[in-house]
Design a protein around this motif. Structure first.
Motif, PDB file in Angstrom:
ATOM      1  N   TYR A 129       0.859  -1.185   0.000  1.00  0.00           N
ATOM      2  CA  TYR A 129       0.000   0.000   0.000  1.00  0.00           C
ATOM      3  C   TYR A 129       0.895   1.235   0.000  1.00  0.00           C
ATOM      4  N   PRO A 130       0.591   2.212  -0.851  1.00  0.00           N
ATOM      5  CA  PRO A 130       1.414   3.427  -0.884  1.00  0.00           C
ATOM      6  C   PRO A 130       1.573   4.071   0.493  1.00  0.00           C
ATOM      7  N   ALA A 131       0.523   3.964   1.328  1.00  0.00           N
ATOM      8  CA  ALA A 131       0.585   4.623   2.647  1.00  0.00           C
ATOM      9  C   ALA A 131       1.655   4.022   3.554  1.00  0.00           C
ATOM     10  N   THR A 132       2.137   2.808   3.233  1.00  0.00           N
ATOM     11  CA  THR A 132       3.180   2.214   4.072  1.00  0.00           C
ATOM     12  C   THR A 132       4.578   2.619   3.601  1.00  0.00           C
ATOM     13  N   LEU A 133       4.630   3.446   2.564  1.00  0.00           N
ATOM     14  CA  LEU A 133       5.917   3.906   2.036  1.00  0.00           C
ATOM     15  C   LEU A 133       6.035   5.405   2.271  1.00  0.00           C
ATOM     16  N   LEU A 134       7.233   5.872   2.509  1.00  0.00           N
ATOM     17  CA  LEU A 134       7.449   7.316   2.590  1.00  0.00           C
ATOM     18  C   LEU A 134       7.256   7.893   1.198  1.00  0.00           C
ATOM     19  N   MET A 135       6.359   8.869   1.107  1.00  0.00           N
ATOM     20  CA  MET A 135       6.063   9.514  -0.178  1.00  0.00           C
ATOM     21  C   MET A 135       5.677   8.508  -1.260  1.00  0.00           C
ATOM     22  N   GLY A 136       5.096   7.408  -0.826  1.00  0.00           N
ATOM     23  CA  GLY A 136       4.661   6.396  -1.784  1.00  0.00           C
ATOM     24  C   GLY A 136       5.802   5.659  -2.472  1.00  0.00           C
ATOM     25  N   ARG A 137       7.025   5.816  -1.973  1.00  0.00           N
ATOM     26  CA  ARG A 137       8.204   5.266  -2.653  1.00  0.00           C
ATOM     27  C   ARG A 137       9.148   4.485  -1.746  1.00  0.00           C
ATOM     28  N   MET A 138       9.494   5.100  -0.610  1.00  0.00           N
ATOM     29  CA  MET A 138      10.601   4.564   0.196  1.00  0.00           C
ATOM     30  C   MET A 138      10.089   3.675   1.313  1.00  0.00           C
ATOM     31  N   ALA A 139      10.731   2.523   1.464  1.00  0.00           N
ATOM     32  CA  ALA A 139      10.252   1.550   2.451  1.00  0.00           C
ATOM     33  C   ALA A 139      10.733   1.909   3.855  1.00  0.00           C
ATOM     34  N   MET A 140       9.861   1.598   4.822  1.00  0.00           N
ATOM     35  CA  MET A 140      10.220   1.747   6.237  1.00  0.00           C
ATOM     36  C   MET A 140       9.887   0.424   6.917  1.00  0.00           C
ATOM     37  N   ASN A 141      10.710   0.010   7.872  1.00  0.00           N
ATOM     38  CA  ASN A 141      10.296  -1.129   8.694  1.00  0.00           C
ATOM     39  C   ASN A 141       9.596  -0.597   9.940  1.00  0.00           C
ATOM     40  N   GLN A 142       9.158  -1.522  10.828  1.00  0.00           N
ATOM     41  CA  GLN A 142       8.399  -1.075  12.016  1.00  0.00           C
ATOM     42  C   GLN A 142       9.250  -0.148  12.880  1.00  0.00           C
ATOM     43  N   VAL A 143      10.527  -0.482  12.990  1.00  0.00           N
ATOM     44  CA  VAL A 143      11.397   0.313  13.855  1.00  0.00           C
ATOM     45  C   VAL A 143      11.593   1.707  13.251  1.00  0.00           C
ATOM     46  N   ASP A 144      11.828   1.771  11.934  1.00  0.00           N
ATOM     47  CA  ASP A 144      11.955   3.077  11.259  1.00  0.00           C
ATOM     48  C   ASP A 144      10.675   3.880  11.431  1.00  0.00           C
ATOM     49  N   ALA A 145       9.526   3.208  11.196  1.00  0.00           N
ATOM     50  CA  ALA A 145       8.248   3.926  11.209  1.00  0.00           C
ATOM     51  C   ALA A 145       8.017   4.554  12.576  1.00  0.00           C
ATOM     52  N   HIS A 146       8.338   3.807  13.633  1.00  0.00           N
ATOM     53  CA  HIS A 146       8.155   4.372  14.970  1.00  0.00           C
ATOM     54  C   HIS A 146       9.073   5.570  15.174  1.00  0.00           C
ATOM     55  N   ALA A 147      10.318   5.419  14.747  1.00  0.00           N
ATOM     56  CA  ALA A 147      11.286   6.505  14.930  1.00  0.00           C
ATOM     57  C   ALA A 147      10.836   7.770  14.188  1.00  0.00           C
ATOM     58  N   LEU A 148      10.339   7.592  12.959  1.00  0.00           N
ATOM     59  CA  LEU A 148       9.955   8.757  12.159  1.00  0.00           C
ATOM     60  C   LEU A 148       8.652   9.374  12.671  1.00  0.00           C
ATOM     61  N   GLY A 208      17.526  10.688  16.795  1.00  0.00           N
ATOM     62  CA  GLY A 208      18.187  10.291  15.554  1.00  0.00           C
ATOM     63  C   GLY A 208      17.261  10.180  14.350  1.00  0.00           C
ATOM     64  N   TRP A 209      16.018  10.661  14.486  1.00  0.00           N
ATOM     65  CA  TRP A 209      15.069  10.431  13.390  1.00  0.00           C
ATOM     66  C   TRP A 209      15.449  11.230  12.141  1.00  0.00           C
ATOM     67  N   VAL A 210      16.035  12.407  12.300  1.00  0.00           N
ATOM     68  CA  VAL A 210      16.379  13.210  11.120  1.00  0.00           C
ATOM     69  C   VAL A 210      17.452  12.479  10.304  1.00  0.00           C
ATOM     70  N   TRP A 211      18.427  11.967  11.011  1.00  0.00           N
ATOM     71  CA  TRP A 211      19.513  11.219  10.379  1.00  0.00           C
ATOM     72  C   TRP A 211      18.948   9.995   9.642  1.00  0.00           C
ATOM     73  N   LEU A 212      18.027   9.315  10.296  1.00  0.00           N
ATOM     74  CA  LEU A 212      17.404   8.141   9.693  1.00  0.00           C
ATOM     75  C   LEU A 212      16.641   8.522   8.418  1.00  0.00           C
TER      76      LEU A 212
END
Ligand code: FAD
Length: 564
Positions: free
Chosen positions: A156-175, A181-185
């Motif tokens: 689903y596009p909503a699970t990707l950043l800007m419909g393109r970039m993948a995030m895992n659960q840990v990334d998604a929580h951080a962002l 460290g979220w900006v760096w991530l």
């Protein structure tokens, strides 16, 4: 007797995580196996999911400093399942699910990692844990699938950043929660994506696969490595009985009928019935609508109905893996509301303008509460998530990203007054959505007073570690409780949707389908959402649907192999 067009030891129906795990287990046991998939893509709901699996006592917990035990897991599940689930089935899950994870890793390099901070959904209940039981797929890279990539159900596009970039659960929580460290991530994810020139020529979507994409991708890759066949556009139409046992399946392959022999067993892994309006009306609480479903609209209960024809028992047909959802204009799956409900500065109200639930609670519980309130007041389907401009700026709102990323002018025009509503004052907003204005104002005043004190005396929002998972740690005193006071005000239309249905064929601890009298239908197994959930009415923690689907797939094929 039937004439067989093809013959295998095992036939698996459906290519979600359960089906693919069954196929790999069969391969490892030296059985020939075919997966038949009705749609033109493999992966099912599993491919668009978060890919989390809830594995009590998993082999990483001890090393991460959170040992688990059978006693704790059993105590927790006993409380949550309220005696409605067969004891041996619960035991099979607690004792063996972890073994399935180790097996997939060691035998097929399909890898999951424990997530330390992702809590059980009832962490405060005896036996509950503040994290670690949920595992997520490790990153997987799409190029490893070769040509087969085109056949995987896309995310689903909503699970990707800007419909393109993948995030895992840990990334998604951080962002989402702006962890340290979220900006760096964020920059790293962007950099990796934009500098991957060779892959972007092939696809707009990231080469890195995460969540359900990584899970299904890595399972499929292992099948490719071992030449395990999977037929797309091939739907089960009937089970074939011979000599008192299920001996094969009738399928429609690209519109042509075929009989396929399953010498030792058929594993139904064909999902629930969420896309079947007639079955919803027959079994689920009213009102109900396929359009509220967060699932991709591919599962029509075919496996359940095929089992029913042979006299199989069913259980929990009135239950779903409920998830509040926002229906989009123009069709397609609804958007599941996993995150925003927990953030401070919003509330869910009925047509009287009154709250009726801890908004941050587990999604399945929230949907139960919607129906309970609707029974009492007639005003909760739909209900409304109300927030103000401050909330809107920082947090997502259903399908809408925070205004920092997606200002109002960047929201599709046709969503206004359909998906969401906006007004300068609360009374105006109430009028637009048909909610009692006085009730809404009184409720807002109560919420604001409680937010000041940091204690939700009405529904206890923010009182446990799961509520706070998607709360705002910088918000004091309660990371989940904030005021609604600064216009413009917003309302999101919320429906009692689901991730899938969870009632289905009654199966025993070996996933064998049973009749009403408890006798086994020889040769027939059911796993995933076409079987009655081992979780009963509950959702123990993130991954409570996929974990069991995969574990019982493993156990089903173990039973087949033992009797082959
Ligand atoms: P599916 O994965 O849907 O697979 C069933 C397959 O069978 C489909 O491909 C379908 O086309 C096929 N099929 C149907 N009928 C036939 C037929 N007649 N013949 C042949 N094939 C047929 N659960 C978790 O545990 N963890 C999560 O993180 C999670 N996140 C989620 C996020 C989202 C957005 C959604 C929508 C769901 C999520 N879920 C999660 C729920 C989970 O994805 C489902 O419960 C799970 O995928 C069900 O698995 P399944 O194998 O039963 O069905």
């Amino acid at each position: 007797s039937e004439k067989w067009d093809q013959s295998y030891d095992v036939v698996v129906v459906g290519s979600g995580a359960g089906g693919l795990t069954a196929a790999l287990t069969a391969q490892a046991k030296g059985l020939s196996v075919l997966v038949v998939e009705k749609s033109d893509k493999y992966g099912g709901t599993s491919a668009v999911s978060g890919g989390g699996i809830w594995i009590p006592c998993n082999d990483q917990m001890e090393g991460l400093g959170c040992p688990d035990s059978y006693v704790e897991a059993r105590q927790y599940l006993d409380i949550l399942t309220e005696g409605e689930v067969d004891s041996e089935r619960l035991d099979a899950y607690i004792h063996r699910a972890k073994e399935m994870v180790t097996f997939l890793r060691e035998r097929f390099n399909v890898r999951f990692r424990s997530i330390p901070i992702y809590p059980d959904y009832f962490p405060h209940k005896p036996g509950g844990k503040p994290g670690f039981r949920t595992m997520e797929p490790e990153n997987f890279y799409a190029d490893q699938l070769g040509e087969e990539y085109a056949n995987q159900r896309p995310p689903y596009p909503a699970t990707l950043l800007m419909g393109r970039m993948a995030m895992n659960q840990v990334d998604a929580h951080a962002l989402l929660c702006k962890d340290k460290g979220w900006v760096w991530l964020f920059l790293k994810v962007m950099w990796n994506y934009w500098t991957d020139f060779s892959w972007r020529r092939k696809s707009k979507i990231d080469r890195r696969m995460t969540l359900g994409q990584a899970m299904v991708g890595s399972l499929r890759k292992a099948m490719l490595d071992h030449d395990v066949p999977l037929w797309l556009n091939t739907g089960l139409t009937d089970l074939i009985e011979q000599g008192g046992r299920v001996a094969g399946v009738r399928v429609s392959r690209n519109g042509q009928s075929m009989n396929i022999e399953a010498r030792h067993g058929v594993v139904l892994a064909s999902g629930g019935f969420e896309a079947n309006q007639a079955m919803r009306e027959k079994y689920l609480p009213a009102p109900t609508d396929t359009r509220w479903s967060v699932a991709p609209g591919i599962n029509h209960g075919d496996g359940i109905n095929a089992g029913l024809k042979l006299g199989a028992a069913t259980r929990f047909m009135h239950l779903t893996w409920g998830c509040p959802s926002a229906v989009l204009t123009g069709g397609g799956p609804a958007t599941g509301m996993f995150v925003e409900r927990a953030a401070p500065g919003c509330m869910m109200v009925n047509s009287q303008g009154q709250r009726f639930v801890n908004e941050a609670g587990p999604y399945t519980e929230v949907v139960y509460s919607i129906y309970e309130d609707h029974q009492k007041t007639g005003g909760s389907v739909p209900c409304w998530l109300i927030c103000d401009a401050r909330f809107r700026k920082k947090f997502p709102l259903g399908p809408i990203m925070p205004a920092q990323l997606q200002p109002d002018r960047a929201i599709p025009k046709e969503w206004e007054n359909e998906v969401y509503y906006k007004a300068d004052s609360l009374p105006e907003l109430a009028a637009k959505i048909g909610v009692d204005a006085d009730g809404l104002l009184a409720q807002t005043a109560r919420l604001n007073a409680m937010a000041e004190r940091g204690v939700d005396e009405e529904f206890h929002k923010g009182e446990n570690v799961f509520d706070r998972y998607y709360g705002d740690p910088t918000h004091k005193p309660n990371p989940c409780l904030g005021k609604i006071e600064k216009g413009p005000f917003y309302a999101l239309r919320v429906t009692p949707g689901e991730l899938g249905t969870k009632g289905g064929l009654d199966a025993d601890a070996r996933a064998r389908v049973v009749r009403e009298d408890g006798s086994v239908i020889d040769g027939l197994y059911a796993v995933g959402n076409c079987s009655a959930a081992v979780m009963g009415k509950t959702y123990a923690g993130p991954g409570s649907t996929l974990g069991p689907a995969m574990a019982f797939a493993y156990l089903a094929v173990e039973d087949i192999a033992e009797n082959a």
